[in-house]
Design a protein around this motif. Structure first.
Motif, PDB file in Angstrom:
ATOM      1  N   GLY A 214      20.908  27.757 -20.971  1.00  0.00           N
ATOM      2  CA  GLY A 214      19.474  27.833 -20.773  1.00  0.00           C
ATOM      3  C   GLY A 214      18.907  26.447 -20.563  1.00  0.00           C
ATOM      4  N   TYR A 215      17.609  26.326 -20.732  1.00  0.00           N
ATOM      5  CA  TYR A 215      16.987  25.012 -20.572  1.00  0.00           C
ATOM      6  C   TYR A 215      15.661  24.971 -21.327  1.00  0.00           C
ATOM      7  CZ  TYR A 215      14.330  27.385 -16.833  1.00  0.00           C
ATOM      8  OH  TYR A 215      13.548  28.264 -16.112  1.00  0.00           O
ATOM      9  N   VAL A 216      15.250  23.754 -21.634  1.00  0.00           N
ATOM     10  CA  VAL A 216      13.933  23.493 -22.195  1.00  0.00           C
ATOM     11  C   VAL A 216      13.073  22.969 -21.046  1.00  0.00           C
ATOM     12  CG1 VAL A 216      12.606  22.209 -23.902  1.00  0.00           C
ATOM     13  CG2 VAL A 216      14.965  22.893 -24.412  1.00  0.00           C
ATOM     14  N   GLU A 217      11.905  23.540 -20.870  1.00  0.00           N
ATOM     15  CA  GLU A 217      11.009  23.101 -19.805  1.00  0.00           C
ATOM     16  C   GLU A 217       9.784  22.429 -20.406  1.00  0.00           C
ATOM     17  OE1 GLU A 217      10.154  25.112 -15.757  1.00  0.00           O
ATOM     18  OE2 GLU A 217       8.585  25.842 -17.123  1.00  0.00           O
ATOM     19  N   ALA A 218       9.548  21.192 -19.982  1.00  0.00           N
ATOM     20  CA  ALA A 218       8.347  20.463 -20.403  1.00  0.00           C
ATOM     21  C   ALA A 218       7.221  20.773 -19.424  1.00  0.00           C
ATOM     22  CB  ALA A 218       8.631  18.965 -20.427  1.00  0.00           C
ATOM     23  N   ARG A 219       6.053  21.109 -19.946  1.00  0.00           N
ATOM     24  CA  ARG A 219       4.904  21.480 -19.116  1.00  0.00           C
ATOM     25  C   ARG A 219       3.696  20.640 -19.505  1.00  0.00           C
ATOM     26  NH1 ARG A 219       5.689  28.082 -19.860  1.00  0.00           N
ATOM     27  NH2 ARG A 219       7.652  28.231 -18.655  1.00  0.00           N
ATOM     28  N   ASP A 220       3.006  20.089 -18.473  1.00  0.00           N
ATOM     29  CA  ASP A 220       1.843  19.235 -18.769  1.00  0.00           C
ATOM     30  C   ASP A 220       0.518  19.972 -18.672  1.00  0.00           C
ATOM     31  OD1 ASP A 220       1.375  19.516 -16.061  1.00  0.00           O
ATOM     32  OD2 ASP A 220       1.640  17.395 -15.569  1.00  0.00           O
ATOM     33  N   GLY A 221       0.537  21.266 -18.371  1.00  0.00           N
ATOM     34  CA  GLY A 221      -0.698  22.047 -18.294  1.00  0.00           C
ATOM     35  C   GLY A 221      -1.415  21.945 -16.970  1.00  0.00           C
ATOM     36  N   ASN A 222      -0.933  21.107 -16.052  1.00  0.00           N
ATOM     37  CA  ASN A 222      -1.550  20.946 -14.739  1.00  0.00           C
ATOM     38  C   ASN A 222      -0.563  21.237 -13.617  1.00  0.00           C
ATOM     39  OD1 ASN A 222      -4.245  20.053 -15.519  1.00  0.00           O
ATOM     40  ND2 ASN A 222      -3.233  18.192 -16.267  1.00  0.00           N
ATOM     41  N   GLY A 223       0.463  22.011 -13.953  1.00  0.00           N
ATOM     42  CA  GLY A 223       1.442  22.386 -12.943  1.00  0.00           C
ATOM     43  C   GLY A 223       2.668  21.501 -12.910  1.00  0.00           C
ATOM     44  N   GLY A 224       2.666  20.406 -13.648  1.00  0.00           N
ATOM     45  CA  GLY A 224       3.811  19.501 -13.669  1.00  0.00           C
ATOM     46  C   GLY A 224       4.847  19.944 -14.692  1.00  0.00           C
TER      47      GLY A 224
END
Length: 237
Positions: A93-103
């Motif tokens: 699997g993977y961990v996804e970092a999200r910045d809240g603005n689509g990044g």
């Protein structure tokens, strides 16, 4: 009138598309980061990851994806523990970092869960038999077979009254494929392991035999023994 309706429809479609697109072309993705497994269990695992720094200063949250399924999101901690998994199974699997603005950015992980381990305590027992030639008696720990067991390991923790050499600390190990003595076979003395009946193992600690005249005293001694052992069973596919 028809032209007005057509223009209005186009405007509504454009407005709808614009409102669904929340990404900012000037937005930067969170920085690259890494994930690794810190603990493995038969039914789960724990992963940790480094912090993903957002160049724009946006608050970063993390989503956890296992085998293509998102199972957690919105967290800010850098650790996650899986539970309820299958033993001896490969997962990725993977961990996804999200910045809240689509990044976004992601860190992959993979692990294999441990074999299932069953740990229990067993207490000492004894059995005896008599005949015209005298008696026989043996003290033992009884271990029932477990479905899909790969190996068994038994260690004596306490034994009273004890003898010299001590029974405490003695170990027995075997697998279902071992060719063990069958039936009421007590071997030549202590530390003898048998398959007493199909699927029932006996780890013998001591045995005695003699004329019937001494049987009562010996049986009283065996009945007075108090002992327990820790049994560890590894279960596989």
């Amino acid at each position: 009138m028809k032209q007005y309706i057509y223009i209005l429809a186009l405007a509504l479609i454009f407005s709808s598309c614009s409102s669904d697109d929340t990404s900012d072309p000037s937005n930067s993705n969170p920085s690259n980061f890494s994930a690794n497994t810190t603990d493995l269990r038969f039914d789960g695992a724990t992963i940790e990851w480094t912090d993903a720094i957002d160049p724009d200063g946006d608050n970063v949250t993390y989503a956890i994806i296992l085998e293509g399924q998102e199972i957690a999101s919105g967290g800010t901690t850098l650790v996650y523990s899986f539970s309820g998994l299958e033993p001896e199974t490969n997962y990725e699997g993977y961990v996804e970092a999200r910045d809240g603005n689509g990044g976004t950015s992601r860190a992959d992980f993979f692990f294999t869960t441990e074999p299932e381990v069953i740990i229990m305590n067993v207490e000492i027992e004894y059995r005896s038999w008599t005949g015209a030639g005298g008696y026989g008696i043996v003290a033992y720990f009884e271990v029932p077979a477990v479905d899909n067991a790969v190996s068994y390991f038994l260690e004596i923790l306490d034994y009273t009254p004890d003898v010299i050499p001590s029974n405490v600390g003695r170990t027995y190990s075997w697998t279902p494929d071992d060719n063990l003595p069958q039936g009421n076979n007590v071997g030549s003395g202590a530390s003898h392991l048998v398959e007493y009946t199909p699927g029932i193992y006996h780890a013998n600690t001591s045995t005695s035999s003699g004329p019937l005249s001494g049987f009562s005293d010996v049986e009283n001694y065996y009945a007075s023994i108090v002992a327990n052992a820790q049994l560890t069973i590894t279960v596989g596919e």
